[in-house]
Design an enzyme around this catalytic site. Structure first.
Site, PDB file in Angstrom:
ATOM      1  N   LYS A  42      57.079  -9.807  49.522  1.00  0.00           N
ATOM      2  CA  LYS A  42      56.374  -9.617  48.242  1.00  0.00           C
ATOM      3  C   LYS A  42      55.248  -8.586  48.296  1.00  0.00           C
ATOM      4  O   LYS A  42      54.266  -8.665  47.553  1.00  0.00           O
ATOM      5  CB  LYS A  42      55.817 -10.948  47.701  1.00  0.00           C
ATOM      6  CG  LYS A  42      56.774 -12.095  47.679  1.00  0.00           C
ATOM      7  CD  LYS A  42      58.171 -11.743  47.278  1.00  0.00           C
ATOM      8  CE  LYS A  42      58.306 -11.380  45.819  1.00  0.00           C
ATOM      9  NZ  LYS A  42      59.718 -10.893  45.553  1.00  0.00           N
ATOM     10  N   GLY A  44      55.917  -5.168  48.089  1.00  0.00           N
ATOM     11  CA  GLY A  44      56.357  -3.882  47.540  1.00  0.00           C
ATOM     12  C   GLY A  44      57.502  -3.276  48.345  1.00  0.00           C
ATOM     13  O   GLY A  44      57.741  -2.067  48.276  1.00  0.00           O
ATOM     14  N   HIS A  98      61.506  -8.148  57.329  1.00  0.00           N
ATOM     15  CA  HIS A  98      60.210  -8.807  57.106  1.00  0.00           C
ATOM     16  C   HIS A  98      59.680  -9.385  58.422  1.00  0.00           C
ATOM     17  O   HIS A  98      58.715 -10.164  58.409  1.00  0.00           O
ATOM     18  CB  HIS A  98      60.358  -9.961  56.111  1.00  0.00           C
ATOM     19  CG  HIS A  98      60.560  -9.535  54.685  1.00  0.00           C
ATOM     20  ND1 HIS A  98      59.860  -8.495  54.103  1.00  0.00           N
ATOM     21  CD2 HIS A  98      61.378 -10.018  53.707  1.00  0.00           C
ATOM     22  CE1 HIS A  98      60.240  -8.364  52.841  1.00  0.00           C
ATOM     23  NE2 HIS A  98      61.155  -9.264  52.582  1.00  0.00           N
ATOM     24  N   SER A 128      52.687 -13.747  44.124  1.00  0.00           N
ATOM     25  CA  SER A 128      54.041 -13.224  43.969  1.00  0.00           C
ATOM     26  C   SER A 128      55.043 -14.073  44.773  1.00  0.00           C
ATOM     27  O   SER A 128      56.146 -14.378  44.300  1.00  0.00           O
ATOM     28  CB  SER A 128      54.074 -11.772  44.432  1.00  0.00           C
ATOM     29  OG  SER A 128      55.346 -11.209  44.266  1.00  0.00           O
ATOM     30  N   SER A 218      59.234   4.093  39.073  1.00  0.00           N
ATOM     31  CA  SER A 218      58.169   3.414  38.318  1.00  0.00           C
ATOM     32  C   SER A 218      58.595   1.964  38.087  1.00  0.00           C
ATOM     33  O   SER A 218      59.790   1.640  38.134  1.00  0.00           O
ATOM     34  CB  SER A 218      57.951   4.105  36.967  1.00  0.00           C
ATOM     35  OG  SER A 218      59.062   3.842  36.126  1.00  0.00           O
TER      36      SER A 218
HETATM   37  P1  A3P Z   1      54.924  -9.226  41.467  1.00  0.00           P
HETATM   38  O1  A3P Z   1      55.640 -10.511  41.724  1.00  0.00           O
HETATM   39  O2  A3P Z   1      53.437  -9.341  41.673  1.00  0.00           O
HETATM   40  O3  A3P Z   1      55.263  -8.607  40.164  1.00  0.00           O
HETATM   41  P2  A3P Z   1      59.041  -7.217  47.429  1.00  0.00           P
HETATM   42  O4  A3P Z   1      59.958  -6.130  47.018  1.00  0.00           O
HETATM   43  O5  A3P Z   1      58.362  -6.977  48.722  1.00  0.00           O
HETATM   44  O6  A3P Z   1      59.708  -8.538  47.331  1.00  0.00           O
HETATM   45  O7  A3P Z   1      57.827  -7.217  46.398  1.00  0.00           O
HETATM   46  C1  A3P Z   1      58.016  -7.617  45.068  1.00  0.00           C
HETATM   47  C2  A3P Z   1      56.766  -7.295  44.294  1.00  0.00           C
HETATM   48  O8  A3P Z   1      56.687  -5.870  44.105  1.00  0.00           O
HETATM   49  C3  A3P Z   1      56.786  -7.908  42.902  1.00  0.00           C
HETATM   50  O9  A3P Z   1      55.422  -8.171  42.592  1.00  0.00           O
HETATM   51  C4  A3P Z   1      57.376  -6.768  42.093  1.00  0.00           C
HETATM   52  O10 A3P Z   1      57.127  -6.842  40.709  1.00  0.00           O
HETATM   53  C5  A3P Z   1      56.641  -5.585  42.721  1.00  0.00           C
HETATM   54  N1  A3P Z   1      57.309  -4.297  42.451  1.00  0.00           N
HETATM   55  C6  A3P Z   1      58.596  -3.980  42.620  1.00  0.00           C
HETATM   56  N2  A3P Z   1      58.843  -2.718  42.225  1.00  0.00           N
HETATM   57  C7  A3P Z   1      57.669  -2.218  41.789  1.00  0.00           C
HETATM   58  C8  A3P Z   1      57.263  -0.957  41.249  1.00  0.00           C
HETATM   59  N3  A3P Z   1      58.117   0.034  41.055  1.00  0.00           N
HETATM   60  N4  A3P Z   1      55.957  -0.812  40.913  1.00  0.00           N
HETATM   61  C9  A3P Z   1      55.069  -1.817  41.078  1.00  0.00           C
HETATM   62  N5  A3P Z   1      55.385  -3.029  41.596  1.00  0.00           N
HETATM   63  C10 A3P Z   1      56.680  -3.228  41.949  1.00  0.00           C
END
Ligand code: A3P
Length: 285
Positions: A42, A44, A98, A128, A218
């Site tokens: 979580k 990014g 991870h 998240s 984005s």
């Molecule tokens: P949130 O749950 O806070 O919205 P991972 O890919 O490591 O599982 O992380 C997921 C998190 O990254 C989620 O956070 C998701 O919305 C966010 N995320 C994914 N793509 C994104 C983007 N292009 N810009 C900003 N946040 C992004």
């Protein structure tokens, strides 16, 4: 095909399914030229994955959109199928893990591999992860927010302790080809961070290609992109009626969840655990 059962490996809490096939994961053969996106869950990961994909494809968005969903970037810990897909992929491969740095397969350090590590402030990461546990039907039930807060603080969540993870990878960057990127920096100035990643991978594009990558990665584009928004997974795996995978994509959502008392406990722990690490996180912009 994982069940939510939890196991433990060298003191790190992991899904039992990962522990069961640990030898196969640990003996994974990296290749020269592999690019790895590593992170605590979580943080990014999927965002960085898509940036890496677009950079490797020299900004060819159409080709990126033709890729299969979910297995486009094989996830090291996700079982035999994922590892077989990785084995059959042409180089340069993009792989995801991870794992905390001490558990990474040794071949990654023996071959010419570049790792981009993405780190996110722990408060937003925790929020998240809480929603992700509710949505991902293969993860353990997180209980209520108070329960999850306690488990996260004690490192008793899948992929282990957040503090150990980010500090371990931070230290490792002095000895390996690791680019350490912060989610908050990506939100603040995605173009600047994409240029950093391009440089790390030895790529240089004209501004129109950079703009294409920026637009395609984005939050809004990714939320609507079926190759990366996990809409291809059935509800029995990711129930996105609970919350979508592309949930909010912001810095500071923790303020809507942390009680004042939790915030105090958290800040105390953070101060203690991060002391002397040389690492600090922004929880707001
Ligand atoms: P949130 O749950 O806070 O919205 P991972 O890919 O490591 O599982 O992380 C997921 C998190 O990254 C989620 O956070 C998701 O919305 C966010 N995320 C994914 N793509 C994104 C983007 N292009 N810009 C900003 N946040 C992004």
């Amino acid at each position: 095909n994982f069940s939510p059962d939890m196991g433990e490996l060298q003191g790190v809490t992991l899904l039992q399914g990962i522990c069961d096939i640990w030898d196969t994961i640990y003996n994974f053969q990296a290749r020269d030229g592999d690019i790895v996106v590593a992170s605590y869950p979580k943080s990014g990961t999927t965002w960085m994955q898509e940036i890496l994909d677009l950079i490797v494809l020299d900004g060819d968005v159409e080709r990126s959109l033709r890729a299969p969903c979910f297995i486009k970037v094989p996830f090291l810990e996700m079982g035999h199928t994922s590892l077989e897909v990785a084995d059959s992929m042409p180089s340069p491969r993009i792989l995801k893990t991870h794992l905390p740095v001490q558990l990474v397969p040794p071949s990654f350090w023996e071959k010419d591999v570049k790792v981009v590590y993405v780190a996110r402030n722990p408060k937003d990461c925790m929020v998240s992860y809480y929603y992700f546990h509710k949505m991902d039907q293969t993860m353990a039930d997180p209980g209520n927010w108070e329960d999850f807060f306690s488990n996260f603080m004690s490192g008793k969540v899948t992929w282990g302790d957040w503090f150990d993870h980010v500090i371990g990878w931070w230290k490792a960057k002095d000895h390996h080809k690791i680019l350490y990127i912060f989610y908050e920096d990506m939100i603040e100035d995605p173009r600047r961070e994409i240029l950093k990643v391009m440089k790390f991978l030895g790529k240089d594009f004209p501004e129109d290609v950079v703009q294409k990558i920026l637009q395609h990665t984005s939050f809004k584009s990714m939320k609507n992109n079926p190759v990366v928004n996990f809409s291809c997974l059935p509800e029995s795996v990711f129930d996105q009626s609970v919350t979508s995978f592309m949930r909010k994509g912001t810095v500071g959502d923790w303020k809507n969840h942390f009680l004042d008392s939790q915030n105090l406990i958290f800040d105390e722990e953070y101060k203690k655990k991060m002391a002397g690490s040389g690492l600090d996180f922004r929880t707001e912009l």
